[in-house]
Design a protein around this motif. Structure first.
Motif, PDB file in Angstrom:
ATOM      1  N   LYS A  57      42.831  33.098  45.004  1.00  0.00           N
ATOM      2  CA  LYS A  57      42.095  34.146  45.103  1.00  0.00           C
ATOM      3  C   LYS A  57      42.909  34.483  42.910  1.00  0.00           C
ATOM      4  O   LYS A  57      41.657  35.156  42.492  1.00  0.00           O
ATOM      5  N   SER A  59      43.104  35.334  39.972  1.00  0.00           N
ATOM      6  CA  SER A  59      42.007  35.368  38.804  1.00  0.00           C
ATOM      7  C   SER A  59      42.865  34.241  37.395  1.00  0.00           C
ATOM      8  O   SER A  59      43.553  33.565  37.353  1.00  0.00           O
ATOM      9  N   SER A 108      34.172  29.333  42.993  1.00  0.00           N
ATOM     10  CA  SER A 108      34.865  29.575  42.120  1.00  0.00           C
ATOM     11  C   SER A 108      36.593  28.970  42.648  1.00  0.00           C
ATOM     12  O   SER A 108      37.148  29.996  42.866  1.00  0.00           O
TER      13      SER A 108
ATOM     14  N   LYS B  40      38.435  42.515  34.663  1.00  0.00           N
ATOM     15  CA  LYS B  40      38.646  42.664  33.463  1.00  0.00           C
ATOM     16  C   LYS B  40      37.934  43.299  32.922  1.00  0.00           C
ATOM     17  O   LYS B  40      36.906  43.781  33.077  1.00  0.00           O
ATOM     18  N   ARG B 355      37.659  42.156  43.547  1.00  0.00           N
ATOM     19  CA  ARG B 355      37.738  41.462  41.862  1.00  0.00           C
ATOM     20  C   ARG B 355      36.369  41.428  41.426  1.00  0.00           C
ATOM     21  O   ARG B 355      36.481  40.260  42.375  1.00  0.00           O
ATOM     22  N   GLU B 357      34.674  38.813  39.083  1.00  0.00           N
ATOM     23  CA  GLU B 357      34.585  37.615  38.179  1.00  0.00           C
ATOM     24  C   GLU B 357      33.174  37.997  37.377  1.00  0.00           C
ATOM     25  O   GLU B 357      32.412  37.825  38.482  1.00  0.00           O
ATOM     26  N   GLN B 359      31.586  33.904  36.214  1.00  0.00           N
ATOM     27  CA  GLN B 359      31.276  32.785  36.959  1.00  0.00           C
ATOM     28  C   GLN B 359      30.650  31.970  36.029  1.00  0.00           C
ATOM     29  O   GLN B 359      29.177  32.146  36.879  1.00  0.00           O
ATOM     30  N   GLU B 364      30.130  37.427  40.673  1.00  0.00           N
ATOM     31  CA  GLU B 364      31.522  37.138  41.668  1.00  0.00           C
ATOM     32  C   GLU B 364      31.926  38.524  42.589  1.00  0.00           C
ATOM     33  O   GLU B 364      32.841  38.616  40.871  1.00  0.00           O
ATOM     34  N   ILE B 366      34.964  38.572  44.517  1.00  0.00           N
ATOM     35  CA  ILE B 366      36.418  38.034  45.362  1.00  0.00           C
ATOM     36  C   ILE B 366      36.887  39.490  45.805  1.00  0.00           C
ATOM     37  O   ILE B 366      38.044  40.200  45.243  1.00  0.00           O
ATOM     38  N   GLU B 367      37.214  39.499  47.503  1.00  0.00           N
ATOM     39  CA  GLU B 367      37.735  40.689  47.822  1.00  0.00           C
ATOM     40  C   GLU B 367      38.868  40.403  49.355  1.00  0.00           C
ATOM     41  O   GLU B 367      39.416  39.721  49.497  1.00  0.00           O
TER      42      GLU B 367
END
Lengths: 210, 384
Positions: A57, A59, A108, B40, B355, B357, B359, B364, B366-367
Motif C-alpha cells: 500500500k 504510496s 491501485s 499529498k 490515505r 490518492e 489514480q 481512491e 487506502i485504508e
C-alpha cells in the motif's frame, strides 16, 4: 523507511535476513543488466509476512518482490505468503510458478513477485540456492560434503533439513573471506551464470522492469 | 483496539462523496470513531472534512455559503455599474465548477442511498417560474434560469438563489422569497459539529466554546489537556478561565488566563506557547460537539511530538465517551505513530487511517487499520 522517497522506493524486494540481502545485492552487482530496485531486510519471516499488506500500500509503489525460504514445506510457505497477499487484495495463483511467481499490477495494486528459496519447486532455503552457484568441479566442495557426512549422528546438533546449510558453511569457511556469502560472490568464487541463478535474475528483471 | 467494535453508532460509518469540490467521486468504505486523513497536498483532505460538514448540516444553504466565504468565492450578483452587489459563488461547491442543469453533489454513508444529502441544480417547474416572473419585474429570460436545491430524507429545500445563464458562465441572483419554497421543517435534524483549522483558534471562538464548559467537569479535562501540553516544562497548571470584554473590537478582548502553581497572578494562555493553545482549543471544541463531529485540519500543528501519543489517547477516550466522531488531517509521521501507539494502549479505540490518492483522475481511499498502523510504526513503513 527512507526519508524523502527516491524513485527506487517504487520497487522493493523484501527478504528475510541479512544473508539473503547480501547474496542478492552481490548477484545484482555481478549482473549489470539487472534493473534497479531497493532491497530491505525484514529481519525475520514473521515481520516480513506482517509487512506485506503495508508494503503493497505504500504510496507510489510499482512493484513488490518477496523472497522467503521454503524451508520444510514449499506448500505451507506458499500458503502463508498467499494468505497475506490475498488479505491485501491480491489475486494469487494456487501454486507457485517454478520460474518465480509474478502477479501483474491491477487497479491501485502494484505488481507482486514471489520467489520461494531455493527454486520454487522444492523445500530448502537460501543455502540450497547458493550451493547451485558452486562450480561443479570445485575441489573443496566434495570434501566439505564428506566432512559433514562423516560426523556421527550422535554428534550432529543440526536438524536433518539443515544438512545442506551445514555443508555450504563448511565450504564457505574455506574461502577467501571465510563464512561471508556476499563477498565470495563478489570475488567470483560463486558463479552467477548457472541455470538457477539465471532463473532468479530473469524473475527479478520481469518483476522490476518498467 | 477491537475491529469488531466499529459500530453503527458512528454518524458516518463510511463515506461516499460525489461531485463535491475537487472530488468527482470517492468512496471510503470504513470510517473510525477517529479517522486520520493523510495524502499529498491538494489531494482533497480538507474537502473531505468540508463534505462531512455539509453532511452534518444536511446540505443547508448556510453551510454552503459559509464554505464559499471561507474560500473567498465571490461573484457579482446584481446591481448596476455604480453599485454592485456581491454574492457567494456557489459554483465552487460543484465538481468542475459546473452550475449547469443536472449537476449534483451527493454526500453520505456509502451503502445507504436514502441517507445521502444531495445538492442539485434543476430547472424550475411551471409554478416556480410563475412566482419568479411575478416577483421580478426585470426582464429575465426564464428558460435560462436554474435553481439549486438540497434533498435530504425525501425533504426538499430550494436555495434563495437563482442561477441565470449568461453567454459564458452562470451567475446568481439573490431571491429572498425562495427561502419559503420547499419544506418549511427542513432540515430535519442536523448534527453538531465544530471545525478547527490548521492555525490557532481565535479568541472569540475559544470564548464561545468556553461558555459551554464553564463550571462543568469539562474544566478538569481542559486542565488535564494543558498539563499534557506543558509536560516537562516545569509549569504546573492549577486553574484556567476566560476574562475580558466580550466585544471583539475591545482592546481588553476576551482571552484565556491560567493560574500556575508558584505564580501569584494568572498568566495569559498565549504566553504558554502554541501547544497549550492548540490543546486548549481541541478540548473545548470536543466539549462543543458531543453527539456530533469534530473536524481538525492538520491536527499536529503546534504540538510537540512527545505529546502526540497522549493527545491521541485523550481524544480517543473523550470521543468514545461523548459519541463524537473525529476526522483529522495530518502530514506528520510522528502524528501517525502517536496515533498507532495510542490505539495499541487503548483496547477499545476505533481508529482508522485513510490515505487519499488520485489514480488516473479519480480519488481512491487506502485504508489502514490500527493493527496495520502498529506494524507500520514498529517497522517504519511509510503510510503517508
Amino acid at each position: 523507511m527512507a526519508e524523502g522517497k527516491s524513485d527506487k522506493m517504487s520497487k522493493i524486494l523484501l527478504v528475510e535476513g541479512p544473508n539473503d540481502l547480501h547474496v542478492i545485492r552481490h548477484i545484482r552487482k555481478k549482473n549489470p543488466r539487472i534493473v534497479d530496485f531497493d532491497i530491505e531486510d525484514k529481519k525475520g519471516l514473521e515481520r516480513l509476512l506482517n509487512a506485506i499488506a503495508l508494503e503493497i500500500k505504500v504510496s507510489g509503489r510499482n512493484a513488490v518482490g518477496i523472497v522467503v525460504d521454503a524451508n520444510d514445506s514449499l506448500i505451507e510457505r506458499w500458503s502463508s505468503v498467499s494468505k497475506k497477499l490475498r488479505d491485501a487484495g491480491i489475486v494469487v495463483p494456487k501454486t507457485p510458478d517454478s520460474q518465480g511467481t509474478i502477479i501483474e499490477a491491477s487497479g491501485s495494486l502494484p505488481k507482486v513477485g514471489v520467489w520461494l528459496m531455493p527454486n520454487n519447486e522444492s523445500r530448502g532455503e537460501l543455502e540450497h540456492f547458493v550451493q547451485e552457484m558452486i562450480d561443479p568441479d570445485d575441489p573443496v566442495w566434495p570434501k566439505s560434503c564428506s566432512y559433514i557426512d562423516n560426523i556421527p549422528e550422535k554428534d550432529r546438533k543440526f536438524r536433518e533439513s539443515k544438512e545442506m546449510k551445514a555443508k555450504v558453511y563448511a565450504w564457505l569457511s574455506t574461502q577467501e573471506t571465510p563464512g561471508l556469502m556476499g563477498p565470495i560472490i563478489g570475488s567470483g568464487q560463486l558463479s552467477c551464470d548457472g541455470p538457477l541463478c539465471n532463473r532468479f535474475t530473469s524473475w527479478i528483471n520481469r518483476l522490476f522492469k518498467n | 483496539m477491537n475491529q469488531h467494535h466499529i459500530n453503527s453508532t458512528l454518524h458516518l460509518p463510511s463515506l461516499f462523496i460525489k461531485g463535491f469540490r475537487g472530488i468527482e467521486s470517492l468512496n471510503i468504505p470504513r470510517l473510525g470513531r477517529v479517522t486520520l486523513l493523510a495524502g499529498k497536498n491538494g489531494i482533497g483532505k480538507t474537502s473531505v472534512l468540508e463534505a462531512c460538514r455539509v453532511y452534518a448540516e444536511r446540505g443547508h444553504p448556510m453551510v454552503l455559503s459559509d464554505l464559499g466565504r471561507e474560500h473567498e468565492e465571490y461573484i457579482v450578483s446584481s446591481g448596476n455599474e455604480n453599485r454592485r452587489e456581491f454574492d457567494i459563488d456557489l459554483s465552487g461547491i460543484f465538481f468542475g465548477r459546473q452550475l449547469t442543469k443536472n449537476t449534483s453533489v451527493a454526500i453520505g454513508p456509502s451503502n445507504r442511498q436514502a441517507d445521502l444529502v444531495k445538492v442539485e441544480v434543476v430547472e424550475p417547474n411551471k409554478k416556480q417560474v410563475d412566482i419568479l416572473i411575478e416577483d421580478n419585474p426585470i426582464e429575465l429570460s426564464w428558460e435560462n434560469v436554474l435553481l439549486i436545491r438540497t434533498i435530504f430524507n425525501k425533504k426538499k429545500l430550494f436555495f434563495p438563489y437563482l442561477i441565470r445563464h449568461s453567454s459564458q458562465t452562470g451567475f446568481l441572483v439573490h431571491h429572498h422569497r425562495m427561502r419559503f419554497w420547499g419544506e418549511s421543517r427542513f432540515p430535519v435534524q442536523t448534527l453538531r459539529h465544530e471545525t478547527l483549522g490548521p492555525g490557532l483558534t481565535l479568541n472569540h471562538q475559544l470564548a464561545k466554546y468556553w461558555d459551554e464548559v464553564a463550571l462543568t467537569e469539562w474544566e478538569n479535562r481542559v486542565i488535564k489537556a494543558l498539563r499534557l501540553a506543558l509536560n516537562g516544562s516545569g509549569k504546573s497548571v492549577e486553574r484556567v478561565t476566560m476574562v475580558g470584554n466580550p466585544d471583539r473590537r475591545s482592546s481588553n478582548t476576551r482571552r484565556a488566563v491560567v493560574k500556575l502553581a508558584n505564580h501569584e497572578k494568572p498568566v495569559p494562555l498565549k504566553s504558554l506557547g502554541d501547544g497549550a493553545i492548540r490543546l486548549f482549543g481541541i478540548t473545548l471544541a470536543l466539549a462543543n460537539c458531543r453527539d456530533g463531529f469534530l473536524f481538525i485540519d492538520e491536527v499536529e500543528n503546534g504540538i510537540h511530538l512527545s505529546v502526540l501519543k497522549d493527545l491521541w489517547k485523550f481524544i480517543l477516550k473523550i470521543a468514545r465517551e461523548n459519541n463524537i466522531q473525529v476526522l483529522a488531517t495530518t502530514h506528520g509521521w510522528d502524528c501517525i505513530k502517536g496515533f498507532a501507539q495510542a490505539a495499541l494502549e487503548d483496547k477499545e479505540s476505533e481508529g482508522v487511517l485513510i490515505r487519499l490518492e488520485r489514480q488516473s483522475g479519480h480519488h481512491e481511499a487506502i485504508e489502514y487499520s490500527e493493527r496495520e498502523l502498529v506494524i507500520a510504526a514498529e517497522q517504519n513503513i511509510e503510510v503517508r
